[in-house]
Design a protein around this motif. Structure first.
Motif, PDB file in Angstrom:
ATOM      1  N   PHE A 170       0.805  -1.215   0.000  1.00  0.00           N
ATOM      2  CA  PHE A 170       0.000   0.000   0.000  1.00  0.00           C
ATOM      3  C   PHE A 170       0.845   1.275   0.000  1.00  0.00           C
ATOM      4  O   PHE A 170       0.496   2.260  -0.639  1.00  0.00           O
ATOM      5  N   ALA A 171       1.947   1.259   0.758  1.00  0.00           N
ATOM      6  CA  ALA A 171       2.722   2.488   0.953  1.00  0.00           C
ATOM      7  C   ALA A 171       3.829   2.667  -0.079  1.00  0.00           C
ATOM      8  O   ALA A 171       4.392   3.764  -0.188  1.00  0.00           O
ATOM      9  N   PHE A 172       4.208   1.620  -0.808  1.00  0.00           N
ATOM     10  CA  PHE A 172       5.259   1.685  -1.818  1.00  0.00           C
ATOM     11  C   PHE A 172       6.523   2.316  -1.236  1.00  0.00           C
ATOM     12  O   PHE A 172       7.017   1.848  -0.221  1.00  0.00           O
ATOM     13  N   PHE A 173       7.026   3.395  -1.857  1.00  0.00           N
ATOM     14  CA  PHE A 173       8.272   4.007  -1.391  1.00  0.00           C
ATOM     15  C   PHE A 173       8.104   4.770  -0.086  1.00  0.00           C
ATOM     16  O   PHE A 173       9.089   5.215   0.517  1.00  0.00           O
ATOM     17  N   PRO A 198       8.933   3.381   4.771  1.00  0.00           N
ATOM     18  CA  PRO A 198       9.656   3.820   5.980  1.00  0.00           C
ATOM     19  C   PRO A 198       8.860   4.806   6.826  1.00  0.00           C
ATOM     20  O   PRO A 198       8.920   4.768   8.058  1.00  0.00           O
ATOM     21  N   LEU A 199       8.095   5.703   6.170  1.00  0.00           N
ATOM     22  CA  LEU A 199       7.257   6.640   6.909  1.00  0.00           C
ATOM     23  C   LEU A 199       6.182   5.883   7.685  1.00  0.00           C
ATOM     24  O   LEU A 199       5.878   6.216   8.838  1.00  0.00           O
ATOM     25  N   SER A 200       5.596   4.858   7.055  1.00  0.00           N
ATOM     26  CA  SER A 200       4.586   4.046   7.744  1.00  0.00           C
ATOM     27  C   SER A 200       5.158   3.401   8.997  1.00  0.00           C
ATOM     28  O   SER A 200       4.484   3.325  10.029  1.00  0.00           O
ATOM     29  N   PHE A 201       6.401   2.946   8.933  1.00  0.00           N
ATOM     30  CA  PHE A 201       7.010   2.291  10.091  1.00  0.00           C
ATOM     31  C   PHE A 201       7.354   3.289  11.190  1.00  0.00           C
ATOM     32  O   PHE A 201       7.282   2.950  12.383  1.00  0.00           O
ATOM     33  N   ILE A 202       7.731   4.507  10.831  1.00  0.00           N
ATOM     34  CA  ILE A 202       7.973   5.527  11.858  1.00  0.00           C
ATOM     35  C   ILE A 202       6.678   5.818  12.616  1.00  0.00           C
ATOM     36  O   ILE A 202       6.653   5.870  13.859  1.00  0.00           O
ATOM     37  N   ILE A 203       5.586   6.000  11.887  1.00  0.00           N
ATOM     38  CA  ILE A 203       4.302   6.298  12.524  1.00  0.00           C
ATOM     39  C   ILE A 203       3.857   5.122  13.385  1.00  0.00           C
ATOM     40  O   ILE A 203       3.341   5.305  14.493  1.00  0.00           O
ATOM     41  N   ALA A 204       4.051   3.893  12.896  1.00  0.00           N
ATOM     42  CA  ALA A 204       3.678   2.701  13.669  1.00  0.00           C
ATOM     43  C   ALA A 204       4.458   2.642  14.977  1.00  0.00           C
ATOM     44  O   ALA A 204       3.895   2.340  16.037  1.00  0.00           O
ATOM     45  N   THR A 205       5.759   2.939  14.918  1.00  0.00           N
ATOM     46  CA  THR A 205       6.592   2.907  16.127  1.00  0.00           C
ATOM     47  C   THR A 205       6.136   3.950  17.138  1.00  0.00           C
ATOM     48  O   THR A 205       6.014   3.660  18.339  1.00  0.00           O
ATOM     49  N   VAL A 265      11.348   9.634   0.832  1.00  0.00           N
ATOM     50  CA  VAL A 265      10.541   8.471   1.208  1.00  0.00           C
ATOM     51  C   VAL A 265       9.765   8.738   2.500  1.00  0.00           C
ATOM     52  O   VAL A 265       8.926   7.924   2.890  1.00  0.00           O
ATOM     53  N   PHE A 266      10.053   9.858   3.164  1.00  0.00           N
ATOM     54  CA  PHE A 266       9.316  10.255   4.356  1.00  0.00           C
ATOM     55  C   PHE A 266       8.351  11.406   4.058  1.00  0.00           C
ATOM     56  O   PHE A 266       7.775  11.986   4.972  1.00  0.00           O
ATOM     57  N   ASN A 267       8.174  11.731   2.780  1.00  0.00           N
ATOM     58  CA  ASN A 267       7.325  12.857   2.382  1.00  0.00           C
ATOM     59  C   ASN A 267       6.248  12.377   1.410  1.00  0.00           C
ATOM     60  O   ASN A 267       6.540  12.044   0.261  1.00  0.00           O
ATOM     61  N   PRO A 268       4.990  12.313   1.832  1.00  0.00           N
ATOM     62  CA  PRO A 268       3.921  11.814   0.951  1.00  0.00           C
ATOM     63  C   PRO A 268       3.477  12.806  -0.121  1.00  0.00           C
ATOM     64  O   PRO A 268       2.595  12.484  -0.919  1.00  0.00           O
ATOM     65  N   LEU A 284      13.609  -1.624  12.517  1.00  0.00           N
ATOM     66  CA  LEU A 284      12.646  -1.956  11.464  1.00  0.00           C
ATOM     67  C   LEU A 284      12.449  -0.795  10.493  1.00  0.00           C
ATOM     68  O   LEU A 284      12.278  -1.003   9.288  1.00  0.00           O
ATOM     69  N   THR A 285      12.482   0.436  11.006  1.00  0.00           N
ATOM     70  CA  THR A 285      12.393   1.599  10.114  1.00  0.00           C
ATOM     71  C   THR A 285      13.620   1.658   9.210  1.00  0.00           C
ATOM     72  O   THR A 285      13.512   1.931   8.006  1.00  0.00           O
ATOM     73  N   GLU A 286      14.804   1.386   9.773  1.00  0.00           N
ATOM     74  CA  GLU A 286      16.025   1.346   8.971  1.00  0.00           C
ATOM     75  C   GLU A 286      15.947   0.238   7.920  1.00  0.00           C
ATOM     76  O   GLU A 286      16.326   0.444   6.755  1.00  0.00           O
ATOM     77  N   VAL A 287      15.445  -0.941   8.316  1.00  0.00           N
ATOM     78  CA  VAL A 287      15.307  -2.060   7.382  1.00  0.00           C
ATOM     79  C   VAL A 287      14.358  -1.706   6.247  1.00  0.00           C
ATOM     80  O   VAL A 287      14.639  -1.973   5.068  1.00  0.00           O
TER      81      VAL A 287
END
Length: 479
Positions: free
Chosen positions: A47-50, A53-60, A195-198, A263-266
């Motif tokens: 869903f998030a494609f590139f 990483p932003l999705s994982f930051i928000i999840a954390t 990749v952190f800017n939608p 996980l965000t780095e990965v």
């Protein structure tokens, strides 16, 4: 003789066996970051494609609301019951019984789900990719049993051997992922903070059209980022064996921080390593994380990543089954379930009968659910055993079994965590604490009422959206 037998069924677990770093290791193992790196990063990227990483930051960051809940509960109550004990302390027996049954249920089902995915989908894919050898479809059965039975034996022989293994395995896993990702990031040609800017790259906006735009894509990706944290709170049932309550409270914060950062780095490494323009092919490539690792670090890096992922599934099984067994032990000791579960092994001082029960149930659940789900997908038991593991219908059947089991686990997780958040509010209302300043009063209201209430609302929205996605779009790979 009767007295000795009574002691075996009624004694407490041995105090002082788990320190801060052991509890942190338990947290890391229960969240299984290497498994997440090959599964839920891919799920998020659907869903998030590139923007994954932003999705994982928000999840954390979202998960730190759960830290608030467990931190305050663990400070007030520590036992082998974990979540069950926390809720009993706040509400009494009836809600605690519900949580006590739900928590080990979703831990046991999660224990069953991961081996299905790793041994049925990832293992054959890795062998095919590196060796060009197709494995038989039935290979998932012995590997499922190995991923469940061997870890439970480690858990039974004592908390110290378990902690020694988990400490080494979890910290090695985290360090390996961090170093591997750093190498990929340094070498990758597509490194960019975009990749952190939608709101960038309008040329790729059509990718997000089916979901309603980049913001929605990030949100959906974040849901699967949150799913990768299943297992968080794994140190809670070690409260009775911990050196002190601070070992648990510290592990809750440090464990989540370490796993979330890595996980965000990965996620960043896999996305920039794959290449931004090629992201539409990322989630459909089978094992993209391993492919990226091989491309930038050679066969050695790719094989090591595969082995670390398999070990991650193994150590996760140790942690999850040990946790579930201790909750059953606590409930048996309290007379909620048969006394059989409160038995303590005379030599190893572990709840051996409860742990054995968890292993048997997880093994039966994994195998039986896979056959049932496969038949529902039109794959006969004979085909599931006789075909090649790389056959698309076999991969689809095993993937859907994994999806089914993780969806079951999420049901228990949501109900349990709703009760936990309500427990914080209830417990501090009953305590009627007095505060000497306005600042302390504000902190009290925010930490003990606003954060838990906000998380309640979020969990409701999260579960509704995730179940809708799982039951309406199960054709998506890896989730």
């Amino acid at each position: 003789m009767a007295d000795n037998k009574a002691i075996q069924y009624e004694n407490r677990l041995k105090k002082g066996q788990v320190g801060v770093w052991g509890a942190i290791a338990e947290e890391i193992s229960a969240m299984a970051p290497a498994c997440d790196a090959i599964a839920f990063v891919v799920s998020s990227a659907v869903f998030a494609f590139f923007l994954t990483p932003l999705s994982f930051i928000i999840a954390t960051l979202t998960m730190f609301l759960e830290v608030n809940t467990l931190y305050h509960l663990s400070k007030r109550h520590a036992s082998a019951g974990g979540y069950y004990g926390y809720i009993a302390n706040a509400f009494g027996p009836v809600p605690a019984i519900s949580a006590g049954l739900m928590y080990p249920m979703y831990q046991t089902v999660s224990t069953a789900a991961i081996p299905v995915f790793v041994s049925g989908v990832v293992l054959p894919g890795v062998v095919q990719y590196f060796l060009g050898v197709g494995m038989p479809a039935w290979i998932w059965i012995p590997f499922i049993l190995a991923f469940i039975i061997i870890p439970i034996m480690i858990a039974i022989v004592g908390i110290r051997p378990q902690m020694k293994y988990i400490r080494f395995a979890s910290f090695f896993e985290l360090i390996f992922l961090a170093v591997l990702s750093a190498i990929i990031i340094i070498k990758a040609p597509d490194n960019t903070l975009n990749v952190f800017n939608p709101f960038v790259w309008p040329q790729y906006s059509s990718w997000f059209s089916p979901e309603g735009g980049p913001i929605t894509g990030v949100g959906l990706g974040m849901i699967f980022g949150l799913t990768s944290f299943i297992g968080y709170g794994g140190s809670a049932p070690l409260g009775e064996e911990a050196t002190n309550s601070k070992a648990i409270t510290r592990s809750l914060t440090v464990g989540l921080l370490l796993v979330g950062v890595v996980l965000t780095e990965v996620a960043y490494a896999q996305i920039v390593g794959w290449g931004i323009p090629m992201m539409q092919t990322f989630s459909s490539s089978g094992i993209p994380g391993i492919i990226v690792a091989t491309a930038y670090t050679g066969i050695v890096g790719g094989v090591m990543f595969s082995l670390v992922a398999f070990n991650s599934a193994f150590s996760d099984s140790v942690a999850m089954q040990a946790n579930a067994g201790r909750v059953y032990f606590a409930m048996g000791r309290d007379g909620i379930i048969p006394k059989f579960f409160s038995f303590i092994h005379k030599k190893y001082v572990t709840p051996s009968k409860a742990l054995t029960f968890v292993a048997v149930v997880a093994s039966i659940t994994a195998i039986l659910a896979t056959f049932i789900v496969a038949m529902g997908a039109g794959v006969s038991p004979y085909t599931l055993l006789d075909n090649r593991a790389s056959d698309p219908i076999i991969v689809k059947a095993l993937t859907e079994s994994f999806q089914f089991l993780t969806t079951m686990a999420l049901g228990g997780l949501i109900i349990t965590h709703v009760l936990l958040n309500t427990s914080v509010m209830t417990m501090f209302r009953r305590l009627k604490e007095k505060h000497s300043s306005v600042h302390d009063l504000i902190i009290h209201i925010v930490e003990h009422y606003i954060f838990p209430q906000w998380l309640q609302l979020y969990l409701s929205l999260f579960s509704t959206n995730l179940w809708f996605l799982r039951f309406t779009r199960l054709h998506m790979p890896y989730w």
